[in-house]
Design a protein around this motif. Structure first.
Motif, mmCIF file in Angstrom:
data_model
loop_
_atom_site.group_PDB
_atom_site.id
_atom_site.type_symbol
_atom_site.label_atom_id
_atom_site.label_comp_id
_atom_site.label_asym_id
_atom_site.label_seq_id
_atom_site.Cartn_x
_atom_site.Cartn_y
_atom_site.Cartn_z
ATOM 1 N N GLY A 165 78.807 57.224 -5.169
ATOM 2 C CA GLY A 165 78.785 57.685 -3.780
ATOM 3 C C GLY A 165 78.941 59.184 -3.644
ATOM 4 O O GLY A 165 78.639 59.746 -2.591
ATOM 5 N N HIS A 166 79.405 59.827 -4.700
ATOM 6 C CA HIS A 166 79.647 61.263 -4.601
ATOM 7 C C HIS A 166 78.692 62.073 -5.463
ATOM 8 O O HIS A 166 78.953 63.229 -5.803
ATOM 9 C CB HIS A 166 81.130 61.564 -4.864
ATOM 10 N N MET A 167 77.554 61.438 -5.798
ATOM 11 C CA MET A 167 76.437 62.171 -6.393
ATOM 12 C C MET A 167 75.781 62.957 -5.256
ATOM 13 O O MET A 167 75.534 62.410 -4.178
ATOM 14 C CB MET A 167 75.468 61.128 -6.956
ATOM 15 N N ALA A 176 79.436 67.291 5.408
ATOM 16 C CA ALA A 176 80.668 67.300 4.621
ATOM 17 C C ALA A 176 81.089 65.878 4.266
ATOM 18 O O ALA A 176 80.918 64.939 5.044
ATOM 19 C CB ALA A 176 81.775 67.978 5.408
ATOM 20 N N CYS A 177 81.632 65.717 3.053
ATOM 21 C CA CYS A 177 82.095 64.413 2.585
ATOM 22 C C CYS A 177 83.620 64.434 2.483
ATOM 23 O O CYS A 177 84.228 65.484 2.298
ATOM 24 C CB CYS A 177 81.467 64.124 1.224
ATOM 25 N N THR A 178 84.235 63.258 2.558
ATOM 26 C CA THR A 178 85.697 63.174 2.453
ATOM 27 C C THR A 178 86.210 63.671 1.097
ATOM 28 O O THR A 178 87.370 64.027 0.963
ATOM 29 C CB THR A 178 86.177 61.718 2.629
ATOM 30 N N CYS A 179 85.337 63.704 0.090
ATOM 31 C CA CYS A 179 85.765 64.135 -1.253
ATOM 32 C C CYS A 179 85.903 65.647 -1.351
ATOM 33 O O CYS A 179 86.402 66.159 -2.349
ATOM 34 C CB CYS A 179 84.793 63.626 -2.315
ATOM 35 N N GLY A 180 85.414 66.374 -0.337
ATOM 36 C CA GLY A 180 85.493 67.828 -0.375
ATOM 37 C C GLY A 180 84.156 68.484 -0.678
ATOM 38 O O GLY A 180 83.989 69.678 -0.471
ATOM 39 N N GLY A 183 76.873 66.748 1.161
ATOM 40 C CA GLY A 183 75.587 66.147 0.814
ATOM 41 C C GLY A 183 75.679 64.995 -0.176
ATOM 42 O O GLY A 183 74.696 64.654 -0.837
ATOM 43 N N CYS A 184 76.858 64.358 -0.293
ATOM 44 C CA CYS A 184 77.015 63.212 -1.201
ATOM 45 C C CYS A 184 76.211 62.008 -0.695
ATOM 46 O O CYS A 184 75.980 61.861 0.518
ATOM 47 C CB CYS A 184 78.479 62.779 -1.264
ATOM 48 N N LEU A 185 75.840 61.116 -1.604
ATOM 49 C CA LEU A 185 75.125 59.894 -1.213
ATOM 50 C C LEU A 185 75.889 59.126 -0.128
ATOM 51 O O LEU A 185 75.288 58.557 0.782
ATOM 52 C CB LEU A 185 74.910 59.018 -2.458
HETATM 53 ZN ZN LIG Z 1 81.676 62.997 -1.714
#
Ligand SMILES: [Zn+2]
Length: 314
Positions: A165-167, A176-180, A183-185
């Motif tokens: 999911g974070h590729m 923005a993604c929750t991982c920081g 553009g993550c999947l």
């Molecule tokens: Zn992510």
């Protein structure tokens, strides 16, 4: 005591909202199920007690248990049975959950990441039966992943591998993604993403039955798509394109036999499949694309429980 008769595994799927449990035998048959709310406090022992109570609920069958196996929505250190980080259950961060369960129950206990366990479950009892090298993608609130290479779960050196999911699939979109990262999947292919993309695009589709002010869900957007709603179709097209880009990258790197796609968003399969497949055909090496089967998961919500049981039995 005849330990030879102990062939049942108590599997628990510890979610942010619900704690689901099942007694599973060595053939993958589920004999007993339970579901309760996950304790939401700050004391990890409340979660230990919830699992212990679920085990006690099964009555005399508890004497037949060989082990307890718990899947957690986060990173775990499998060898130590410790939760490293569980964003939806922060009280477990750093907690030695397996040891705590063994102390309470007098049984061996193991932990596994939920998406990894789902991959094992699908290979044991689901869509990927008979395969040895698979990728499992779970499209839910977030996007999870599990990778099995030549029969072995690939956990990475820190137990945090397969964060599919974070590729990154879109460096310029800026979402923005929750991982920081950005553009993550996950920001294009999760249930959360489908709702967000629908809201963002709705001003351009005044004819759509979907409106930004509504209580939108991935299910309601899928239902609109089945009625040929242009907005819903566009959202599932975009979702399928990004998912297909991610899968093509994985196919080129790992040359899997099968990719299994599960989670609630897979209900929209008929709307995103062709867009996903088009990207795979355009981007993956022809030999690899021809070899890989891309299929819907078959175990549903039980994939994690079955995988947990399998991991404890071997
Ligand atoms: Zn992510």
């Amino acid at each position: 005591m005849n330990t030879g008769s102990k062939n049942l595994i108590f599997a628990a799927d510890l979610g942010g909202t619900h704690l689901r449990a099942a007694v599973v035998d060595e053939r993958g048959k589920i004999h007993f199920r339970s579901k309760q709310n996950t304790p939401q406090g700050t004391d990890p022992n409340d979660i230990v007690q919830a699992v212990v109570n679920a085990v006690r609920e099964i009555g005399p069958a508890a004497d037949e248990l060989k082990a307890v196996s718990v899947v957690v929505p986060g990173t775990v250190r499998v060898e130590e049975g410790t939760v490293v980080k569980a964003p939806n259950l922060p009280c477990l961060d750093g907690f030695p959950l397996a040891t705590a369960l063994t102390n309470e129950l007098g049984l061996p206990a193991i932990l596994e990441n939920d998406a990894n366990a789902a991959a094992v479950g699908e290979m044991w009892q689901g869509a990927a039966r008979g395969c040895r090298t698979i990728i499992c993608v779970t499209l839910g609130t977030g996007v999870g992943g599990g990778i099995i290479l030549d029969g072995e779960l690939w956990r990475g050196v820190d137990g945090a591998a397969a964060e599919i999911g974070h590729m990154c699939v879109d460096p310029f979109g800026g979402v923005a993604c929750t991982c920081g990262s950005r553009g993550c999947l996950e920001v294009f292919a999760s249930a959360t993403a489908i709702v967000r993309m629908t809201r963002e695009a709705s001003p351009r589709y005044p004819e759509s039955v979907l409106h930004a002010g509504q209580n939108l869900t991935a299910e309601s957007i899928f239902a609109a798509g089945l009625q040929d709603d242009e907005l819903a179709l566009e959202i599932f097209r975009r979702m399928g394109v990004y998912l297909g880009i991610g899968l093509a990258n994985l196919i080129n790197i790992l040359n899997p036999e099968m990719i299994v796609i599960g989670g609630g968003v897979v209900n929209g399969w008929d709307l995103f499949e062709k867009h996903m497949m088009q990207q795979v055909e355009e981007r993956a090496f022809p030999l690899l694309a021809a070899r890989v089967k891309i299929e819907r998961a078959k175990c549903g919500d039980d994939a994690g429980l079955l995988g947990a049981a399998r991991l404890a039995a071997i």
